[in-house]
Motif scaffolding. Sequence first.
Motif, PDB file in Angstrom:
ATOM      1  N   LEU A 123      42.954  29.526  42.782  1.00 58.44           N
ATOM      2  CA  LEU A 123      41.722  29.909  43.473  1.00 58.44           C
ATOM      3  C   LEU A 123      41.814  31.265  44.172  1.00 58.44           C
ATOM      4  O   LEU A 123      40.996  32.147  43.918  1.00 58.44           O
ATOM      5  N   THR A 124      42.820  31.446  45.020  1.00 56.92           N
ATOM      6  CA  THR A 124      42.885  32.696  45.773  1.00 56.92           C
ATOM      7  C   THR A 124      43.114  33.897  44.867  1.00 56.92           C
ATOM      8  O   THR A 124      42.472  34.946  45.029  1.00 56.92           O
ATOM      9  N   ALA A 125      44.012  33.771  43.891  1.00 56.18           N
ATOM     10  CA  ALA A 125      44.254  34.880  42.971  1.00 56.18           C
ATOM     11  C   ALA A 125      43.004  35.199  42.155  1.00 56.18           C
ATOM     12  O   ALA A 125      42.683  36.371  41.919  1.00 56.18           O
ATOM     13  N   ALA A 126      42.290  34.158  41.732  1.00 54.08           N
ATOM     14  CA  ALA A 126      41.049  34.378  40.984  1.00 54.08           C
ATOM     15  C   ALA A 126      40.028  35.130  41.825  1.00 54.08           C
ATOM     16  O   ALA A 126      39.330  36.029  41.343  1.00 54.08           O
ATOM     17  N   PHE A 127      39.944  34.755  43.115  1.00 51.73           N
ATOM     18  CA  PHE A 127      39.043  35.466  44.016  1.00 51.73           C
ATOM     19  C   PHE A 127      39.436  36.937  44.140  1.00 51.73           C
ATOM     20  O   PHE A 127      38.587  37.842  44.047  1.00 51.73           O
ATOM     21  N   GLU A 128      40.718  37.204  44.368  1.00 46.78           N
ATOM     22  CA  GLU A 128      41.154  38.596  44.536  1.00 46.78           C
ATOM     23  C   GLU A 128      40.894  39.422  43.285  1.00 46.78           C
ATOM     24  O   GLU A 128      40.457  40.579  43.368  1.00 46.78           O
ATOM     25  N   LEU A 129      41.152  38.837  42.131  1.00 47.55           N
ATOM     26  CA  LEU A 129      40.894  39.547  40.879  1.00 47.55           C
ATOM     27  C   LEU A 129      39.408  39.831  40.707  1.00 47.55           C
ATOM     28  O   LEU A 129      39.002  40.940  40.342  1.00 47.55           O
ATOM     29  N   ALA A 130      38.580  38.836  40.973  1.00 43.57           N
ATOM     30  CA  ALA A 130      37.134  39.017  40.829  1.00 43.57           C
ATOM     31  C   ALA A 130      36.611  40.038  41.829  1.00 43.57           C
ATOM     32  O   ALA A 130      35.694  40.814  41.521  1.00 43.57           O
ATOM     33  N   HIS A 131      37.178  40.035  43.027  1.00 44.77           N
ATOM     34  CA  HIS A 131      36.764  41.023  44.026  1.00 44.77           C
ATOM     35  C   HIS A 131      37.048  42.433  43.536  1.00 44.77           C
ATOM     36  O   HIS A 131      36.169  43.309  43.547  1.00 44.77           O
ATOM     37  N   GLU A 132      38.279  42.667  43.094  1.00 40.15           N
ATOM     38  CA  GLU A 132      38.658  44.002  42.631  1.00 40.15           C
ATOM     39  C   GLU A 132      37.856  44.418  41.399  1.00 40.15           C
ATOM     40  O   GLU A 132      37.364  45.538  41.310  1.00 40.15           O
ATOM     41  N   ALA A 133      37.731  43.486  40.444  1.00 37.55           N
ATOM     42  CA  ALA A 133      36.987  43.806  39.226  1.00 37.55           C
ATOM     43  C   ALA A 133      35.502  43.962  39.521  1.00 37.55           C
ATOM     44  O   ALA A 133      34.833  44.855  38.975  1.00 37.55           O
ATOM     45  N   GLY A 134      34.965  43.082  40.375  1.00 35.97           N
ATOM     46  CA  GLY A 134      33.541  43.126  40.676  1.00 35.97           C
ATOM     47  C   GLY A 134      33.114  44.421  41.322  1.00 35.97           C
ATOM     48  O   GLY A 134      32.029  44.959  41.016  1.00 35.97           O
ATOM     49  N   VAL A 135      33.935  44.951  42.222  1.00 30.83           N
ATOM     50  CA  VAL A 135      33.625  46.236  42.861  1.00 30.83           C
ATOM     51  C   VAL A 135      33.545  47.346  41.815  1.00 30.83           C
ATOM     52  O   VAL A 135      32.617  48.169  41.802  1.00 30.83           O
ATOM     53  N   ARG A 136      34.512  47.366  40.908  1.00 30.71           N
ATOM     54  CA  ARG A 136      34.524  48.397  39.864  1.00 30.71           C
ATOM     55  C   ARG A 136      33.368  48.210  38.884  1.00 30.71           C
ATOM     56  O   ARG A 136      32.732  49.185  38.463  1.00 30.71           O
ATOM     57  N   MET A 137      33.101  46.957  38.511  1.00 31.70           N
ATOM     58  CA  MET A 137      32.001  46.704  37.573  1.00 31.70           C
ATOM     59  C   MET A 137      30.660  47.097  38.183  1.00 31.70           C
ATOM     60  O   MET A 137      29.812  47.678  37.503  1.00 31.70           O
ATOM     61  N   SER A 138      30.463  46.775  39.451  1.00 26.51           N
ATOM     62  CA  SER A 138      29.218  47.128  40.126  1.00 26.51           C
ATOM     63  C   SER A 138      29.017  48.636  40.136  1.00 26.51           C
ATOM     64  O   SER A 138      27.914  49.135  39.863  1.00 26.51           O
ATOM     65  N   ALA A 139      30.080  49.361  40.423  1.00 28.97           N
ATOM     66  CA  ALA A 139      29.995  50.821  40.471  1.00 28.97           C
ATOM     67  C   ALA A 139      29.792  51.417  39.086  1.00 28.97           C
ATOM     68  O   ALA A 139      29.175  52.472  38.933  1.00 28.97           O
ATOM     69  N   GLY A 140      30.298  50.704  38.068  1.00 25.56           N
ATOM     70  CA  GLY A 140      30.220  51.223  36.701  1.00 25.56           C
ATOM     71  C   GLY A 140      29.009  50.783  35.916  1.00 25.56           C
ATOM     72  O   GLY A 140      28.874  51.124  34.743  1.00 25.56           O
ATOM     73  N   GLY A 141      28.160  49.977  36.516  1.00 25.06           N
ATOM     74  CA  GLY A 141      26.926  49.590  35.840  1.00 25.06           C
ATOM     75  C   GLY A 141      26.905  48.207  35.251  1.00 25.06           C
ATOM     76  O   GLY A 141      25.912  47.808  34.637  1.00 25.06           O
ATOM     77  N   GLY A 142      27.990  47.436  35.411  1.00 27.40           N
ATOM     78  CA  GLY A 142      27.945  46.060  34.921  1.00 27.40           C
ATOM     79  C   GLY A 142      29.274  45.570  34.397  1.00 27.40           C
ATOM     80  O   GLY A 142      30.248  46.311  34.315  1.00 27.40           O
ATOM     81  N   GLY A 143      29.293  44.294  34.060  1.00 33.84           N
ATOM     82  CA  GLY A 143      30.501  43.683  33.530  1.00 33.84           C
ATOM     83  C   GLY A 143      30.356  42.182  33.478  1.00 33.84           C
ATOM     84  O   GLY A 143      29.296  41.629  33.784  1.00 33.84           O
ATOM     85  N   LYS A 144      31.421  41.521  33.069  1.00 35.79           N
ATOM     86  CA  LYS A 144      31.423  40.076  32.881  1.00 35.79           C
ATOM     87  C   LYS A 144      32.654  39.463  33.554  1.00 35.79           C
ATOM     88  O   LYS A 144      33.782  39.891  33.298  1.00 35.79           O
ATOM     89  N   ILE A 145      32.416  38.488  34.397  1.00 36.87           N
ATOM     90  CA  ILE A 145      33.504  37.727  34.996  1.00 36.87           C
ATOM     91  C   ILE A 145      33.368  36.280  34.535  1.00 36.87           C
ATOM     92  O   ILE A 145      32.305  35.669  34.700  1.00 36.87           O
ATOM     93  N   ILE A 146      34.424  35.758  33.930  1.00 37.07           N
ATOM     94  CA  ILE A 146      34.433  34.384  33.423  1.00 37.07           C
ATOM     95  C   ILE A 146      35.548  33.631  34.137  1.00 37.07           C
ATOM     96  O   ILE A 146      36.737  33.934  33.962  1.00 37.07           O
TER      97      ILE A 146
END
Length: 258
Positions: A123-146
């Motif tokens: 759970l915690t590692a998944a959250f940290e990964l999604a946080h880091e990826a989500g910030v970059r995806m948001s700035a880059g115009g989109g992405g997919k988190i599964i």
Amino acid sequence: MKIEEFSTDLFSLKGRAAIVTGGNTGLGRAFSVALAAAGADVFVAALAEDDGTTRRLVEERGGRYEFMTADISQRGIPAQVVAECVDRLGSIDILVNSAGICLLADVEDFNRELWDPMLAVNLTAAFELAHEAGVRMSAGGGGKIINIASLFSFLGGRSSPAYAATKAGMVGFTKAYCDELAGRGVQVNAIAPGYFATAITEATRADDDASRRVLEHIPADRWGDPADLMGATVFLASRASDYVNGHVLVVDGGYLVR
């Protein structure tokens, strides 16, 4: 997108870069190979490299395979994984939070020594990964988190309350992230696998009575094969699912209907 614009090209992942945690064994291997078959390059983060099978399967499908040894349960390592993926592959477009552990003990023996590492990895590692990826995806115009949930997101977790807790947590986390990121072009969804023929279920499958009890709950009358998850992975990673947000896609052969 209009009806007239629909094409199977929407399922293509060509030019996309994907992180798959635990992507070199078990269900993670199926996720990695599915993404490669659809055109993505795959960055696998795991404690140990496999025997080369995942690399071969990814590269045979035309994908680039990168690997990083990473203990994602350690604070700060997930951020390093995302940064390394961007450095090597140029971007992070897809994240599959696949890594997980399941430690078992009777309820009276299930203590913090078993609980804490499962929370850290699942759970915690998944959250940290999604946080880091989500910030970059948001700035880059989109992405997919599964996020990879489980039947035990909805059921009790006999002999492993931590597994049930973490997988239920993945569903809540998926919906919370969807609520904030969908408007930024980031789709956050989950796959909930049922009973699959992997190393983690080997003991159950070897026990005729236990295996029979499982199969009695599955209308498809068979254990899942990791390949059964590959289509769902490509769909949720592709533009074909751009209006699917906060969904938990159960792939269980019908287990939950009984």
